[in-house]
Each structure stands twice: as structure tokens, then as C-alpha cells.
Design an enzyme around this catalytic site. Structure first.
Site, short mmCIF file in Angstrom:
data_model
loop_
_atom_site.label_atom_id
_atom_site.label_comp_id
_atom_site.label_asym_id
_atom_site.label_seq_id
_atom_site.Cartn_x
_atom_site.Cartn_y
_atom_site.Cartn_z
N ASN A 1 -18.26 -11.34 2.54
CA ASN A 1 -18.53 -10.33 1.51
C ASN A 1 -18.98 -11.02 0.23
OD1 ASN A 1 -16.10 -10.88 -0.21
ND2 ASN A 1 -15.06 -10.32 1.70
N LYS B 1 -2.80 2.75 -3.36
CA LYS B 1 -2.68 1.42 -2.73
C LYS B 1 -1.43 0.70 -3.21
CE LYS B 1 -6.68 -0.05 -1.57
NZ LYS B 1 -8.04 -0.56 -1.61
N ILE C 1 -2.31 -9.44 4.37
CA ILE C 1 -1.48 -10.54 3.85
C ILE C 1 -0.54 -10.01 2.76
CG2 ILE C 1 -1.52 -12.84 2.82
CD1 ILE C 1 -4.50 -13.00 3.83
N ASP D 1 -11.24 -6.85 6.26
CA ASP D 1 -10.29 -5.97 6.96
C ASP D 1 -10.36 -6.16 8.47
OD1 ASP D 1 -9.25 -4.79 4.68
OD2 ASP D 1 -10.94 -3.41 4.52
O1 C5P Z 1 -6.39 -2.64 1.27
P1 C5P Z 1 -7.28 -3.38 0.36
O2 C5P Z 1 -8.08 -4.44 1.04
O3 C5P Z 1 -8.15 -2.56 -0.51
O4 C5P Z 1 -6.26 -4.10 -0.63
C1 C5P Z 1 -6.67 -5.04 -1.55
C2 C5P Z 1 -5.52 -5.96 -1.86
O5 C5P Z 1 -4.85 -6.37 -0.68
C3 C5P Z 1 -6.00 -7.24 -2.49
O6 C5P Z 1 -4.96 -7.71 -3.33
C4 C5P Z 1 -6.21 -8.16 -1.30
O7 C5P Z 1 -6.16 -9.52 -1.66
C5 C5P Z 1 -5.07 -7.76 -0.41
N1 C5P Z 1 -5.37 -7.87 1.02
C6 C5P Z 1 -4.69 -8.77 1.81
N2 C5P Z 1 -4.93 -8.85 3.14
C7 C5P Z 1 -5.84 -8.04 3.72
C8 C5P Z 1 -6.54 -7.11 2.95
C9 C5P Z 1 -6.28 -7.06 1.60
O8 C5P Z 1 -3.87 -9.53 1.27
N3 C5P Z 1 -6.08 -8.13 5.01
#
Ligand code: C5P
Length: 405
Positions: free
Chosen positions: A222, A348, A318, A290
Site C-alpha cells: 500500500n 474502531k 496485531i 488486511d
Molecule cells: O482495522 P484497521 O486496519 O483500520 O485498523 C487500523 C489500526 O489497526 C492501525 O493501528 C493498524 O496498525 C492496526 N492493525 C494491525 N493489524 C492489522 C490491521 C491493522 O495492527 N492486521
């Protein structure tokens, strides 16, 4: 004794009581700003000894610094050789911090090569304390391959590089090369001296994009540049924390005093983060993919006429995983949204069960040097108007420090 500083989050006090600081001044127009810096250091309670290079004295007279620091200014290795002739060793042993501001391109080059041909460079080489430099020069000199090479070497050697800022330069040009303002330099010193608000805390930060392999030469990624995460790591280190930065692929230099672990995929990032726990604070800035490709090919996929279908499976979240642990650190999430920022970000925050979530509009932030942020916590929303990412990161660290305490 202390100095009140205005930050995005309010008034803060900087105290350098009982700290012994050697202020090195090298030759550049910004030497006049070092006089103000000297005044602020003394006002914050520091005991300041000023050392000037020969070139610095072409810009400002030593008497100015003598008046401001209340002590004679040291200008020569040979004057300093009075007494047992080891003044350079004694001075650097007693100091808590050696701060060179402004640091000219020539001085950085001498420092990078371990030269000791005047008092200031000798003090730097003989020091046992932290060394920080605030570069100031013309933008072409700053961008020159040799200067950047020297800075890379200095960072590897553990030297803290403060700035420079971008803006109007004394030569009439505009660009990177301006010395940070004295008050900005003052703000980072408590962290460098191990006296910042996060001293003794372990802070874990993720940054950058992830790269999910499709085959050995292709992948899904990305547009995250990593700039925000690196700025957050720098701000946490400035606040005195022990910082580990788990980074996806970026082209950025590791901030001074930060330990960096490089990863590629979300799975690698998750494993690196878990291996670094426990921590006091976890700040998930990375734009983690994701999904990943279910079965990445082991050989390069050949071009065919037929459409190619990739099966994607969800990656581990994570942040949610770390926040759900019994030994969970204080967790901070980031949410880049393209619409309805407040609604999505607050949802969120509650879903991932984190006390603090930083929202931004992806199209306004990704890859840019500035960001407009909104902090969401139990108290509500706290907007941070557009500013460069380091300024925003420092405001975020101030805010989370207050919540932590
Ligand atoms: O769910 P989303 O991706 O929008 O959430 C964003 C937050 O979650 C960010 O802080 C990102 O670093 C963390 N995140 C993560 N692991 C993932 C997806 C997002 O730690 N697989």
C-alpha cells in the site's frame, strides 16, 4: 527552575537543573541563534560551557556567549591545555550532554571521520556522554551525497541529529537546511538526557506498509510511507523512552536512539511485535495489509491468456491481539479513513478495545509530510490542526503521557 513551552497540547515545563551541557558552536550564520539557545539552556537551569570553533568566531564574538553563560568561552585546544593539559578529557567526562548547534557541513564531515584537530572535535571524540548535533547549512550542501553519507555514519555512531527544518535560508534560497529554532532544540533535550516524561518506559511502534508476497518477485502492498510511524518513534525517544520500531519496507533513516527491526509481511510484523513484549506502550501506526495471498507461489508466475485469480485470506490483527493480552501495554491505534472519520474511528477504538485512537483522512495524509489528526479517547475528540508529522507525533506523545499518568 524551568522554562514554560507552548505545545499543541498546552504549556509544558522544561527543566535542565544540575545538567552540565557543553554547547559547541561552529561556523555558520545560525551561530547567532546559538546565543538564544545558550540563554534558554541557562534559564532552564543547565550549567553551560560554550566551545567555539575558529569559524564560529567570525560570526559571533565569544564575549556574547561568555556574558550569556557566565563562564569564559573555550576557543582553542592549546588554551585548554592549561593545568594538567587534559582539559579536553575532563570537560567531556563531566558533561551530561554535548550539543553542537549550529553544526556546519564541514564540522559534520570532521566528526564523521573522527578528526580531532580543534578543541570541539577533540571533545566530541573524547566524550562519554550523549552527542547531539543541530545541522545548519545551504540546502544544496545539506542534500550533497557526502553530507548525507556523513550523517548516516553519525547516526550509526549513535549521534542524535536534530533537524534541520525546511524554510527560508540565509543564502536567499528555500529548502531544508535551517537550524531548528532554539526553543525546539530545548524541547528535545530532556529526552536525550534520560529525563523525559517517558524515561524508563518501553515503547513499541509499528510503521510503514506491509508487503504480502504473490510470488518471489511480486506482492501486495500500500501507499504508506512510514513517515508518521518514524516520527512517532522519534517523539517517543525524545521523551526518554526505550523505543523499538518494527518497520515494514520504507526508505527512511532510523531516528536517533531508536532500535529498528525490519519486516515485510503482516505475519512477520506480528511475530516481531509479540517477541518484543512486554512493553509499556504499543503504538500501531503501520498500515498492515488486511489480507495475504493464501498460497504464495514459490516460483515466478508466468503470463498466460487466462485470467489469474488470487485467493486472499485475512491477516492477524496485531493491534487487537496485543490489546487483548492479559499483559497488554497501553495501546494506541491509527485509523486512516476515506470518509466519516469520526464515526469509523470511534467504532474502531471500541472494537479494538484501545484507550486512544488517532484518526486521519487517508487521502490527506498518505505519503505527505504533514497530517491533520483527531485523537479519540474516553474524554472525547481532540483535533490536532494540520502540521508536519513530527510536530503531530510530539503532540500525540504528550497526550498519551498524560493518559498514562
Ligand atoms: O482495522 P484497521 O486496519 O483500520 O485498523 C487500523 C489500526 O489497526 C492501525 O493501528 C493498524 O496498525 C492496526 N492493525 C494491525 N493489524 C492489522 C490491521 C491493522 O495492527 N492486521
Amino acid at each position: 527552575m524551568g522554562i514554560f513551552m507552548q505545545s499543541a497540547q498546552g504549556i509544558e515545563t522544561v527543566s535542565l537543573s544540575n545538567k552540565k551541557i557543553i554547547l559547541g558552536v561552529t561556523g555558520g550564520v545560525a551561530a547567532y541563534k546559538a546565543a538564544e539557545l545558550c540563554r534558554l539552556l541557562v534559564k532552564a537551569g543547565a550549567e553551560v560551557r560554550v566551545v567555539m570553533t575558529a569559524a564560529a568566531q567570525q560570526f559571533v564574538a565569544p564575549l556574547t556567549f561568555q556574558a550569556l553563560s557566565g563562564k569564559p568561552v573555550l576557543t582553542s585546544l592549546w588554551d585548554a591545555a592549561s593545568g594538567d593539559g587534559m582539559e579536553h578529557i575532563h570537560l567531556s567526562r563531566e558533561a551530561d550532554l554535548l550539543l553542537v548547534a549550529p553544526a556546519s557541513a564541514d564540522f559534520l564531515a570532521r566528526l564523521a571521520h573522527g578528526r580531532a584537530d580543534d578543541l570541539l572535535s577533540t571533545l566530541c571524540l573524547a566524550r562519554t556522554c550523549t552527542l547531539a548535533v543541530a545541522p545548519a547549512m545551504n540546502r544544496e550542501m545539506w542534500g550533497a551525497a557526502a553530507t548525507q553519507r556523513n550523517l548516516g555514519r553519525l547516526r550509526e555512531d549513535g549521534v542524535a541529529v536534530l533537524g534541520p527544518a525546511s524554510g527560508a535560508l540565509a543564502c536567499g534560497e528555500t529548502g531544508p537546511g535551517r537550524m531548528l529554532e532554539p526553543v525546539e532544540i530545548l524541547g528535545v533535550l530532556p529526552g536525550l538526557l534520560g529525563a523525559g516524561p517517558l524515561a524508563g518506559r518501553r515503547v513499541l511502534v509499528t510503521a510503514g506498509p506491509t508487503f504480502e508476497a504473490i510470488d518471489p518477485v511480486r506482492g501486495l502492498t500500500n501507499l504508506s510511507s512510514g513517515k508518521m510511524g518514524y516520527a512517532v518513534a522519534q517523539a517517543a525517544a525524545e521523551a526518554g523512552a526505550e523505543v523499538c520500531l518494527v518497520s515494514g519496507p520504507t526508505c527512511l533513516a532510523t531516528p536517533a536512539g531508536v532500535r529498528r527491526l525490519d519486516v515485510q509481511s503482516a505475519a512477520e510484523m506480528r511475530d516481531a511485535v509479540v517477541s518484543e513484549l512486554p512493553a509499556d506502550v504499543f503504538i500501531a501506526v503501520a498500515a498492515v495489509a488486511d489480507y495475504r495471498v493464501a498460497d504464495a507461489a514459490t516460483q515466478k508466475i508466468k503470463k498466460r491468456e487466462a485470467p489469474l485469480t488470487l485467493q486472499l485470506v485475512p491477516n492477524p490483527d496485531i493491534l487487537a491481539e496485543v490489546a487483548a493480552r492479559p499483559d497488554a501495554p497501553f495501546c494506541v491505534g491509527f485509523a486512516a479513513e476515506t470518509e466519516q472519520l469520526a464515526g469509523h474511528a470511534e467504532a474502531k477504538r471500541l472494537k479494538k478495545r484501545v484507550p486512544l485512537l488517532v484518526g486521519n483522512l487517508a487521502q490527506d495524509t498518505l505519503g505527505r509530510d504533514t497530517a491533520e489528526l483527531v485523537l479519540f479517547d474516553d474524554q472525547g475528540r481532540h483535533p490536532l490542526p494540520r502540521a508536519d508529522k513530527l510536530t503531530q507525533a510530539r503532540a500525540l506523545i504528550n497526550h498519551l503521557t498524560r493518559l498514562l499518568n
